[in-house]
Design a protein around this motif. Structure first.
Motif, PDB file in Angstrom:
ATOM      1  N   PHE A 168       0.800  -1.070   0.108  1.00  0.00           N
ATOM      2  CA  PHE A 168      -0.049   0.109   0.029  1.00  0.00           C
ATOM      3  C   PHE A 168       0.811   1.273   0.062  1.00  0.00           C
ATOM      4  N   THR A 169       2.015   1.267   0.757  1.00  0.00           N
ATOM      5  CA  THR A 169       2.793   2.439   1.035  1.00  0.00           C
ATOM      6  C   THR A 169       3.691   2.615  -0.396  1.00  0.00           C
ATOM      7  N   ILE A 170       4.189   1.641  -0.962  1.00  0.00           N
ATOM      8  CA  ILE A 170       4.555   1.724  -2.439  1.00  0.00           C
ATOM      9  C   ILE A 170       3.623   2.230  -3.443  1.00  0.00           C
ATOM     10  N   GLU A 171       2.565   1.800  -3.370  1.00  0.00           N
ATOM     11  CA  GLU A 171       1.559   2.458  -4.104  1.00  0.00           C
ATOM     12  C   GLU A 171       1.193   3.878  -4.227  1.00  0.00           C
ATOM     13  N   LEU A 172       1.157   4.087  -2.902  1.00  0.00           N
ATOM     14  CA  LEU A 172       0.920   5.614  -2.508  1.00  0.00           C
ATOM     15  C   LEU A 172       2.056   6.599  -2.943  1.00  0.00           C
ATOM     16  N   TYR A 173       3.324   5.995  -2.845  1.00  0.00           N
ATOM     17  CA  TYR A 173       4.498   6.821  -3.047  1.00  0.00           C
ATOM     18  C   TYR A 173       4.539   6.939  -4.670  1.00  0.00           C
ATOM     19  N   TRP A 174       4.300   5.894  -5.360  1.00  0.00           N
ATOM     20  CA  TRP A 174       4.623   6.103  -6.719  1.00  0.00           C
ATOM     21  C   TRP A 174       3.416   7.025  -7.287  1.00  0.00           C
ATOM     22  N   LYS A 175       2.184   7.047  -6.806  1.00  0.00           N
ATOM     23  CA  LYS A 175       1.217   7.675  -7.304  1.00  0.00           C
ATOM     24  C   LYS A 175       1.248   9.341  -6.689  1.00  0.00           C
ATOM     25  N   THR A 176       1.879   9.444  -5.680  1.00  0.00           N
ATOM     26  CA  THR A 176       2.383  10.691  -5.297  1.00  0.00           C
ATOM     27  C   THR A 176       3.268  11.334  -6.150  1.00  0.00           C
ATOM     28  N   LEU A 177       4.397  10.564  -6.374  1.00  0.00           N
ATOM     29  CA  LEU A 177       5.514  10.988  -7.028  1.00  0.00           C
ATOM     30  C   LEU A 177       4.973  11.386  -8.521  1.00  0.00           C
ATOM     31  N   LYS A 178       4.122  10.638  -8.741  1.00  0.00           N
ATOM     32  CA  LYS A 178       3.387  10.966 -10.365  1.00  0.00           C
ATOM     33  C   LYS A 178       2.881  12.139 -10.498  1.00  0.00           C
ATOM     34  N   ARG A 179       1.850  12.229  -9.368  1.00  0.00           N
ATOM     35  CA  ARG A 179       1.338  13.770  -9.091  1.00  0.00           C
ATOM     36  C   ARG A 179       2.191  14.912  -9.181  1.00  0.00           C
ATOM     37  N   LEU A 180       3.212  14.806  -8.378  1.00  0.00           N
ATOM     38  CA  LEU A 180       4.539  15.593  -8.269  1.00  0.00           C
ATOM     39  C   LEU A 180       5.120  16.193  -9.599  1.00  0.00           C
ATOM     40  N   LEU A 181       5.442  14.944 -10.331  1.00  0.00           N
ATOM     41  CA  LEU A 181       6.091  14.958 -11.598  1.00  0.00           C
ATOM     42  C   LEU A 181       5.057  15.939 -12.452  1.00  0.00           C
ATOM     43  N   GLN A 182       3.825  15.613 -12.772  1.00  0.00           N
ATOM     44  CA  GLN A 182       2.854  16.297 -13.481  1.00  0.00           C
ATOM     45  C   GLN A 182       2.824  17.833 -13.161  1.00  0.00           C
ATOM     46  N   VAL A 223       5.323  14.058 -17.571  1.00  0.00           N
ATOM     47  CA  VAL A 223       4.028  13.063 -17.466  1.00  0.00           C
ATOM     48  C   VAL A 223       4.735  11.573 -17.767  1.00  0.00           C
ATOM     49  N   VAL A 224       4.439  10.960 -16.654  1.00  0.00           N
ATOM     50  CA  VAL A 224       4.714   9.280 -16.607  1.00  0.00           C
ATOM     51  C   VAL A 224       3.619   8.476 -16.508  1.00  0.00           C
ATOM     52  N   LYS A 225       3.675   7.395 -16.852  1.00  0.00           N
ATOM     53  CA  LYS A 225       2.576   6.354 -16.884  1.00  0.00           C
ATOM     54  C   LYS A 225       2.679   5.187 -16.091  1.00  0.00           C
ATOM     55  N   THR A 226       3.900   4.746 -15.956  1.00  0.00           N
ATOM     56  CA  THR A 226       4.138   3.453 -15.099  1.00  0.00           C
ATOM     57  C   THR A 226       4.913   3.696 -13.713  1.00  0.00           C
ATOM     58  N   PRO A 227       4.714   2.810 -12.644  1.00  0.00           N
ATOM     59  CA  PRO A 227       5.386   3.088 -11.523  1.00  0.00           C
ATOM     60  C   PRO A 227       6.905   3.219 -11.841  1.00  0.00           C
ATOM     61  N   LYS A 228       7.567   2.087 -12.719  1.00  0.00           N
ATOM     62  CA  LYS A 228       8.945   2.178 -12.928  1.00  0.00           C
ATOM     63  C   LYS A 228       9.313   3.593 -13.626  1.00  0.00           C
ATOM     64  N   GLU A 229       8.648   4.049 -14.617  1.00  0.00           N
ATOM     65  CA  GLU A 229       8.868   5.385 -14.961  1.00  0.00           C
ATOM     66  C   GLU A 229       8.770   6.402 -13.987  1.00  0.00           C
ATOM     67  N   THR A 230       7.865   6.403 -13.188  1.00  0.00           N
ATOM     68  CA  THR A 230       7.826   7.322 -12.206  1.00  0.00           C
ATOM     69  C   THR A 230       8.890   7.277 -11.314  1.00  0.00           C
ATOM     70  N   LEU A 231       9.505   6.463 -10.808  1.00  0.00           N
ATOM     71  CA  LEU A 231      10.438   6.243  -9.946  1.00  0.00           C
ATOM     72  C   LEU A 231      11.753   6.737 -10.557  1.00  0.00           C
ATOM     73  N   LYS A 232      11.978   6.325 -11.969  1.00  0.00           N
ATOM     74  CA  LYS A 232      13.205   6.729 -12.739  1.00  0.00           C
ATOM     75  C   LYS A 232      13.292   8.423 -12.710  1.00  0.00           C
ATOM     76  N   GLU A 233      12.122   8.741 -13.181  1.00  0.00           N
ATOM     77  CA  GLU A 233      11.952  10.227 -13.556  1.00  0.00           C
ATOM     78  C   GLU A 233      12.286  11.130 -12.330  1.00  0.00           C
ATOM     79  N   ALA A 234      11.692  10.487 -11.080  1.00  0.00           N
ATOM     80  CA  ALA A 234      11.703  11.069  -9.796  1.00  0.00           C
ATOM     81  C   ALA A 234      13.187  11.199  -9.408  1.00  0.00           C
TER      82      ALA A 234
END
Length: 133
Positions: free
Chosen positions: A45-59, A64-75
């Motif tokens: 649950f925490t990892i899910e919240l982390y990547w979605k929060t990071l995705k929102r921050l990146l936006q 623009v990122v789509k996947t959890p892996k892409e989100t972590l790499k961009e972050a």
């Protein structure tokens, strides 16, 4: 405050609560299978919240990122994550636990979570210190 700001604030609040719940689980005795299962579920649950929060921050930053892996790499690229390798391993562990259940693997992942948790907590603190959360 706009809708996106409120969503980001809610994401940050949920992530902070999730980190606290995960920390509680990590202080329990992991000889109990129910505690192991609960710890893993809190980690997922925490990892899910982390990547979605990071995705929102990146936006917000126009990335623009789509996947959890892409989100972590961009972050990592923008300097929000210090240890890309650790975060990608967290994601792999989350995927392992999410798709299969194996008692030995579960115990190993709980050990891994113990090692990951300081990084997770530090990242949250760093993001908050940078005014991102």
């Amino acid at each position: 405050m706009g809708t996106e700001d409120r969503k980001l604030q809610q994401s940050a609040s949920n992530l902070e609560k999730s980190l606290l719940r995960l920390e509680e689980a990590l202080h329990e005795n992991h000889d109990n299978r129910l505690i192991v299962d609960g710890t893993i579920q809190r980690f997922e649950f925490t990892i899910e919240l982390y990547w979605k929060t990071l995705k929102r921050l990146l936006q917000v930053e126009g990335i623009v990122v789509k996947t959890p892996k892409e989100t972590l790499k961009e972050a990592y690229q923008v300097g929000w994550l210090e240890n890309e390798k650790a975060w990608l391993q967290m994601l792999r562990d989350r995927n392992e636990t999410f798709h299969t259940y194996n008692e030995e693997l579960a115990l190993q992942i709980v050990e891994n979570i113990q090692e990951y948790f300081p990084e997770m907590k530090k990242t949250f603190s760093d993001l908050r210190g940078k005014g991102k959360l």
